[in-house]
Design a protein around this motif. Structure first.
Motif, PDB file in Angstrom:
ATOM      1  N   ILE A 473      -4.523  -0.867 -30.632  1.00  0.00           N
ATOM      2  CA  ILE A 473      -3.489  -0.984 -31.668  1.00  0.00           C
ATOM      3  C   ILE A 473      -2.121  -1.154 -31.024  1.00  0.00           C
ATOM      4  CG2 ILE A 473      -2.322   0.252 -33.546  1.00  0.00           C
ATOM      5  CD1 ILE A 473      -5.055   1.520 -34.225  1.00  0.00           C
ATOM      6  N   GLU A 474      -1.865  -0.399 -29.964  1.00  0.00           N
ATOM      7  CA  GLU A 474      -0.581  -0.514 -29.256  1.00  0.00           C
ATOM      8  C   GLU A 474      -0.432  -1.889 -28.616  1.00  0.00           C
ATOM      9  OE1 GLU A 474       2.004   1.601 -29.251  1.00  0.00           O
ATOM     10  OE2 GLU A 474       0.802   2.682 -30.741  1.00  0.00           O
ATOM     11  N   GLU A 475      -1.504  -2.409 -28.018  1.00  0.00           N
ATOM     12  CA  GLU A 475      -1.427  -3.736 -27.414  1.00  0.00           C
ATOM     13  C   GLU A 475      -1.215  -4.811 -28.477  1.00  0.00           C
ATOM     14  OE1 GLU A 475      -4.000  -6.642 -24.419  1.00  0.00           O
ATOM     15  OE2 GLU A 475      -4.243  -4.463 -24.303  1.00  0.00           O
ATOM     16  N   ALA A 476      -1.847  -4.632 -29.654  1.00  0.00           N
ATOM     17  CA  ALA A 476      -1.645  -5.580 -30.760  1.00  0.00           C
ATOM     18  C   ALA A 476      -0.178  -5.599 -31.183  1.00  0.00           C
ATOM     19  CB  ALA A 476      -2.538  -5.207 -31.938  1.00  0.00           C
ATOM     20  N   LYS A 477       0.425  -4.414 -31.262  1.00  0.00           N
ATOM     21  CA  LYS A 477       1.851  -4.328 -31.632  1.00  0.00           C
ATOM     22  C   LYS A 477       2.714  -5.040 -30.604  1.00  0.00           C
ATOM     23  CE  LYS A 477       1.610   0.020 -34.243  1.00  0.00           C
ATOM     24  NZ  LYS A 477       1.969   1.468 -34.252  1.00  0.00           N
ATOM     25  N   ALA A 478       2.360  -4.895 -29.326  1.00  0.00           N
ATOM     26  CA  ALA A 478       3.120  -5.563 -28.267  1.00  0.00           C
ATOM     27  C   ALA A 478       3.055  -7.073 -28.403  1.00  0.00           C
ATOM     28  CB  ALA A 478       2.591  -5.130 -26.899  1.00  0.00           C
ATOM     29  N   HIS A 479       1.937  -7.580 -28.941  1.00  0.00           N
ATOM     30  CA  HIS A 479       1.779  -9.022 -29.177  1.00  0.00           C
ATOM     31  C   HIS A 479       2.237  -9.426 -30.580  1.00  0.00           C
ATOM     32  CE1 HIS A 479      -0.934  -8.620 -25.673  1.00  0.00           C
ATOM     33  NE2 HIS A 479      -0.700  -9.910 -25.478  1.00  0.00           N
ATOM     34  N   LYS A 480       2.819  -8.482 -31.306  1.00  0.00           N
ATOM     35  CA  LYS A 480       3.302  -8.705 -32.679  1.00  0.00           C
ATOM     36  C   LYS A 480       2.177  -9.214 -33.580  1.00  0.00           C
ATOM     37  CE  LYS A 480       8.072  -9.498 -31.267  1.00  0.00           C
ATOM     38  NZ  LYS A 480       9.252 -10.411 -31.286  1.00  0.00           N
ATOM     39  N   MET A 481       1.021  -8.572 -33.448  1.00  0.00           N
ATOM     40  CA  MET A 481      -0.151  -8.921 -34.260  1.00  0.00           C
ATOM     41  C   MET A 481      -0.620  -7.688 -35.022  1.00  0.00           C
ATOM     42  SD  MET A 481      -2.752 -11.147 -31.899  1.00  0.00           S
ATOM     43  CE  MET A 481      -2.331 -12.708 -31.151  1.00  0.00           C
ATOM     44  N   ALA A 482      -1.221  -7.936 -36.191  1.00  0.00           N
ATOM     45  CA  ALA A 482      -1.953  -6.873 -36.867  1.00  0.00           C
ATOM     46  C   ALA A 482      -3.142  -6.509 -35.982  1.00  0.00           C
ATOM     47  CB  ALA A 482      -2.431  -7.337 -38.235  1.00  0.00           C
ATOM     48  N   PRO A 483      -3.536  -5.214 -35.939  1.00  0.00           N
ATOM     49  CA  PRO A 483      -4.639  -4.820 -35.056  1.00  0.00           C
ATOM     50  C   PRO A 483      -5.926  -5.619 -35.272  1.00  0.00           C
ATOM     51  CG  PRO A 483      -3.484  -2.874 -35.833  1.00  0.00           C
ATOM     52  CD  PRO A 483      -2.904  -4.037 -36.578  1.00  0.00           C
ATOM     53  N   ASP A 484      -6.269  -5.897 -36.547  1.00  0.00           N
ATOM     54  CA  ASP A 484      -7.515  -6.642 -36.765  1.00  0.00           C
ATOM     55  C   ASP A 484      -7.360  -8.126 -36.433  1.00  0.00           C
ATOM     56  OD1 ASP A 484      -5.937  -7.121 -38.974  1.00  0.00           O
ATOM     57  OD2 ASP A 484      -7.359  -6.359 -40.442  1.00  0.00           O
ATOM     58  N   MET A 485      -6.152  -8.653 -36.499  1.00  0.00           N
ATOM     59  CA  MET A 485      -5.912 -10.025 -36.026  1.00  0.00           C
ATOM     60  C   MET A 485      -6.093 -10.086 -34.510  1.00  0.00           C
ATOM     61  SD  MET A 485      -5.096 -13.226 -36.295  1.00  0.00           S
ATOM     62  CE  MET A 485      -4.245 -13.685 -37.812  1.00  0.00           C
ATOM     63  N   PHE A 486      -5.569  -9.080 -33.823  1.00  0.00           N
ATOM     64  CA  PHE A 486      -5.734  -8.985 -32.371  1.00  0.00           C
ATOM     65  C   PHE A 486      -7.220  -8.930 -32.009  1.00  0.00           C
ATOM     66  CE2 PHE A 486      -6.162  -6.149 -28.627  1.00  0.00           C
ATOM     67  CZ  PHE A 486      -5.490  -6.898 -27.679  1.00  0.00           C
ATOM     68  N   TYR A 487      -7.973  -8.108 -32.736  1.00  0.00           N
ATOM     69  CA  TYR A 487      -9.413  -7.958 -32.517  1.00  0.00           C
ATOM     70  C   TYR A 487     -10.129  -9.300 -32.724  1.00  0.00           C
ATOM     71  CZ  TYR A 487     -14.219  -6.233 -33.347  1.00  0.00           C
ATOM     72  OH  TYR A 487     -15.576  -6.022 -33.311  1.00  0.00           O
ATOM     73  N   CYS A 488      -9.836  -9.969 -33.844  1.00  0.00           N
ATOM     74  CA  CYS A 488     -10.522 -11.233 -34.170  1.00  0.00           C
ATOM     75  C   CYS A 488     -10.147 -12.338 -33.193  1.00  0.00           C
ATOM     76  CB  CYS A 488     -10.206 -11.650 -35.605  1.00  0.00           C
ATOM     77  SG  CYS A 488     -10.921 -10.556 -36.854  1.00  0.00           S
ATOM     78  N   MET A 489      -8.901 -12.319 -32.706  1.00  0.00           N
ATOM     79  CA  MET A 489      -8.492 -13.329 -31.731  1.00  0.00           C
ATOM     80  C   MET A 489      -9.222 -13.122 -30.403  1.00  0.00           C
ATOM     81  SD  MET A 489      -6.539 -16.000 -31.809  1.00  0.00           S
ATOM     82  CE  MET A 489      -5.206 -15.799 -32.996  1.00  0.00           C
ATOM     83  N   LYS A 490      -9.368 -11.858 -29.999  1.00  0.00           N
ATOM     84  CA  LYS A 490     -10.135 -11.564 -28.784  1.00  0.00           C
ATOM     85  C   LYS A 490     -11.601 -11.972 -28.947  1.00  0.00           C
ATOM     86  CE  LYS A 490      -7.142  -9.578 -25.989  1.00  0.00           C
ATOM     87  NZ  LYS A 490      -6.844 -10.151 -24.645  1.00  0.00           N
ATOM     88  N   LEU A 491     -12.163 -11.691 -30.135  1.00  0.00           N
ATOM     89  CA  LEU A 491     -13.546 -12.086 -30.426  1.00  0.00           C
ATOM     90  C   LEU A 491     -13.715 -13.594 -30.292  1.00  0.00           C
ATOM     91  CD1 LEU A 491     -16.412 -11.348 -31.552  1.00  0.00           C
ATOM     92  CD2 LEU A 491     -15.454 -11.697 -33.844  1.00  0.00           C
ATOM     93  N   LEU A 492     -12.772 -14.351 -30.820  1.00  0.00           N
ATOM     94  CA  LEU A 492     -12.820 -15.813 -30.743  1.00  0.00           C
ATOM     95  C   LEU A 492     -12.721 -16.287 -29.303  1.00  0.00           C
ATOM     96  CD1 LEU A 492     -12.694 -18.669 -32.011  1.00  0.00           C
ATOM     97  CD2 LEU A 492     -10.220 -18.339 -32.251  1.00  0.00           C
ATOM     98  N   GLU A 493     -11.778 -15.755 -28.559  1.00  0.00           N
ATOM     99  CA  GLU A 493     -11.523 -16.220 -27.196  1.00  0.00           C
ATOM    100  C   GLU A 493     -12.666 -15.864 -26.243  1.00  0.00           C
ATOM    101  OE1 GLU A 493      -6.629 -15.945 -27.409  1.00  0.00           O
ATOM    102  OE2 GLU A 493      -7.787 -14.319 -26.494  1.00  0.00           O
ATOM    103  N   GLU A 494     -13.387 -14.778 -26.522  1.00  0.00           N
ATOM    104  CA  GLU A 494     -14.427 -14.325 -25.598  1.00  0.00           C
ATOM    105  C   GLU A 494     -15.839 -14.758 -26.007  1.00  0.00           C
ATOM    106  OE1 GLU A 494     -14.097 -10.176 -24.615  1.00  0.00           O
ATOM    107  OE2 GLU A 494     -11.898 -10.282 -24.541  1.00  0.00           O
ATOM    108  N   THR A 495     -16.040 -15.047 -27.311  1.00  0.00           N
ATOM    109  CA  THR A 495     -17.389 -15.390 -27.774  1.00  0.00           C
ATOM    110  C   THR A 495     -17.466 -16.731 -28.499  1.00  0.00           C
ATOM    111  OG1 THR A 495     -17.176 -14.348 -29.953  1.00  0.00           O
ATOM    112  CG2 THR A 495     -17.836 -12.922 -28.126  1.00  0.00           C
ATOM    113  N   GLY A 496     -16.321 -17.266 -28.932  1.00  0.00           N
ATOM    114  CA  GLY A 496     -16.335 -18.509 -29.706  1.00  0.00           C
ATOM    115  C   GLY A 496     -16.624 -18.296 -31.180  1.00  0.00           C
ATOM    116  N   ILE A 497     -16.655 -17.027 -31.621  1.00  0.00           N
ATOM    117  CA  ILE A 497     -16.949 -16.727 -33.025  1.00  0.00           C
ATOM    118  C   ILE A 497     -15.634 -16.598 -33.795  1.00  0.00           C
ATOM    119  CG2 ILE A 497     -17.918 -15.022 -34.615  1.00  0.00           C
ATOM    120  CD1 ILE A 497     -19.955 -14.367 -32.374  1.00  0.00           C
ATOM    121  N   CYS A 498     -15.509 -17.371 -34.867  1.00  0.00           N
ATOM    122  CA  CYS A 498     -14.295 -17.386 -35.687  1.00  0.00           C
ATOM    123  C   CYS A 498     -14.547 -16.650 -36.998  1.00  0.00           C
ATOM    124  CB  CYS A 498     -13.866 -18.828 -35.964  1.00  0.00           C
ATOM    125  SG  CYS A 498     -12.381 -18.972 -36.985  1.00  0.00           S
TER     126      CYS A 498
END
Length: 544
Positions: A473-498
């Motif tokens: 959550i803290e890292e998401a804030k540092a990237h100015k993202m909602a925590p679940d947006m941060f999670y979904c973006m990581k999911l996309l970048e690491e697995t290709g799942i959107c």
């Protein structure tokens, strides 16, 4: 108007073959034909070239339309289903095509309920009949003589209602083709066990979204504390929040009960309404049944309570029922608001204003691209009915091909007809597969530590709750993202799942979710779910 063309050029033949491939659900192979040579080439003099260079060297004039000068209501619109995460998925797809190495070989777009894009085969009856009707009406002569014979009587009645030339390329009436509205009314009557439906209350639309936005447009009025408030469920389908923002109306949230399978509680409606009265005039109550993104199916008692609440508080009801064919859980059944309203007696049926919506895009059909839909609006003031038709006339008419597709959806084969056995087999196959995938998704998610998924009673999405550690959550804030947006973006970048973060649909403070469609084929869905499981476990370990 000229009759069907018999002699065609090579370019016309190619176009028709491409159209036939699309109608059959195949990717067309349409090679480019050489373009005619241009008549002469423009040659620039050296003086003209020098003048052009000088003009280009001058500072460009300030743009009239900028982010500061644009309509602020449009800027406020957000639509998560096709938001930043989907744009990022598109960028990754381009990189894969260029040969850039990733930890995966494809992007799986589980962000949207587009059945055919996810591999679902079109229903033969819907696709073949819509293609034959539109082909005949467009003057195409390569369809079979059997098909022509089959549709001669139908076309005589229906295509003649489309336009004076009897072709699909002309406008229809703004409210929709009359005989198709009659067919929709007959369908509603059959669906609701004999409850009457008036074709004059039916409006054909460009998908259900068009109808919802149109009704909201005519409902919103006032200013300050008298500005129209629109009550929407949280989580909600982002069409509603987007339309409310565009109209500068007031969004009034009521929360579905996640601990009770996303049930709708009238006490929560009352709390939300009473609080909203302090800053707006709540006038509209939106219901999505079966739910999107939450997948709950409302029981009869719940619908009766909602109708009574709307009658008591003088609210205009909007019933989004596009997933009415998508019910999977045992003990669950779709009940239309129109039917329950009628059965509650004349005091309710003659007074509660209700608009309900359906579409060709969902259900077992999945015909998203046709953009066919309808809305039925009852108990509308006669003068407002004229205003609604006027508003619809501004956009002239919904696509006539979409109207034809809607007509076929509400007129499926009946027992004894040649197409019936294949139609019912394909329909049941689609719905049984969806039920299987709904259960599979629920079971697999609930085996993953830190993920909880309610039963998918209906629709075509899972909306699991995910645990996100405080470090993430803290890292998401540092990237100015909602925590679940941060999670979904990581999911996309690491697995290709959107998938789409829950913050795009709304959720209770401190909870996090994502929405994922269950439409991929079973084997691909299993791979997708395994990848999500592996990613989530690694995510928890990394940010523990």
């Amino acid at each position: 108007c000229k009759g069907p063309r018999v002699h065609r050029s090579g370019r016309e033949d190619m176009a028709l073959r491409c159209a036939a491939s699309l109608a059959a659900g195949r990717q067309p192979r349409c090679p480019r034909l050489p373009r005619p040579a241009r008549e002469g080439t423009v040659r620039w003099s050296s003086a003209a070239k020098a003048s052009a260079v000088k003009i280009n060297e001058k500072a460009s004039r300030e743009k009239i339309l900028t982010l500061e000068s644009m309509n602020p209501q449009v800027k406020a619109v957000e639509y998560a289903v096709r938001g930043p995460i989907v744009l990022k998925a598109g960028e990754i797809e381009k990189e894969l095509r260029k040969g850039i190495k990733k930890p995966f070989t494809e992007v799986i777009k589980a962000n949207i309920g587009d059945a055919h894009a996810m591999g679902q085969r079109p229903i033969t009856f819907l696709r073949q009949d819509s293609f034959d009707i539109t082909s005949f009406a467009c003057g195409i002569t390569f369809i079979s003589s059997q098909a022509i014979e089959k549709f001669t009587s139908l076309l005589h009645i229906k295509i003649s209602n489309i336009c004076t030339c009897n072709f699909l390329g002309s406008y229809s009436a703004s409210q929709g083709i009359n005989c198709i509205r009659e067919d929709v009314a007959s369908y509603i009557k059959r669906r609701d066990g004999g409850v009457p439906a008036d074709p004059d209350n039916i409006y054909l639309t460009t998908g259900a979204s068009d109808g919802i936005a149109t009704i909201l447009k005519i409902l919103v009025s006032g200013g300050g504390k008298s500005r129209t408030g629109v009550m929407i469920p949280i989580p909600q389908y982002p069409l509603y929040s987007a339309a409310i923002s565009e109209l500068d109306a007031i969004q009034v949230n009521y929360y579905l009960d996640e601990e009770n399978c996303w049930a709708l509680d009238v006490n929560e409606l009352r709390r939300s309404l009473n609080e909203a009265k302090a800053y707006c005039h709540p006038k509209v109550l939106c219901i999505i049944n079966p739910g999107n993104p939450t997948g709950q199916v409302q029981n009869r008692k719940c619908i009766e309570d909602v109708i009574h609440f709307a009658w008591e508080e003088k609210l205009f009801l909007l019933a989004d029922e596009v997933y009415q064919d998508n019910v999977y859980s045992e003990g669950c059944q779709f009940h239309s608001f129109k039917k329950i309203l009628y059965e509650m007696g004349p005091e309710y049926y003659n007074n509660v204003e209700l608009a309900s919506f359906h579409s060709t895009s969902k259900g077992y059909m999945g015909e998203c691209g046709y953009r066919g839909g309808y809305m039925e609006v009852i108990n509308l003031h006669p003068e407002i009915k004229g205003q609604l038709v006027k508003l619809l006339s501004v956009r002239l008419c919904p696509p006539v091909s979409g109207q034809a597709a809607m007509d076929i959806v509400v007129n499926p084969p009946i027992p004894g007809e040649e197409s019936y056995s294949q139609f019912i087999k394909e329909k049941e196959s689609v719905l049984n597969n969806l039920a299987k995938k709904a259960k599979l998704t629920e079971d697999m998610f609930n085996k993953v530590p830190g993920i909880h998924c309610n039963p998918l009673q209906g629709a075509m999405y899972a909306f699991p709750r995910i645990f996100i550690p405080s470090k993430a959550i803290e890292e998401a804030k540092a990237h100015k993202m909602a925590p679940d947006m941060f999670y979904c973006m990581k999911l996309l970048e690491e697995t290709g799942i959107c998938v789409v973060p829950g913050s795009g649909f709304g959720q209770r403070e401190g909870s996090y979710h994502f929405r994922m469609t269950i439409l991929p084929p079973v084997e691909k869905l299993k791979i997708l779910l395994e990848k999500v499981k592996d990613f989530h476990i690694k995510f928890l370990e990394k940010y523990a």
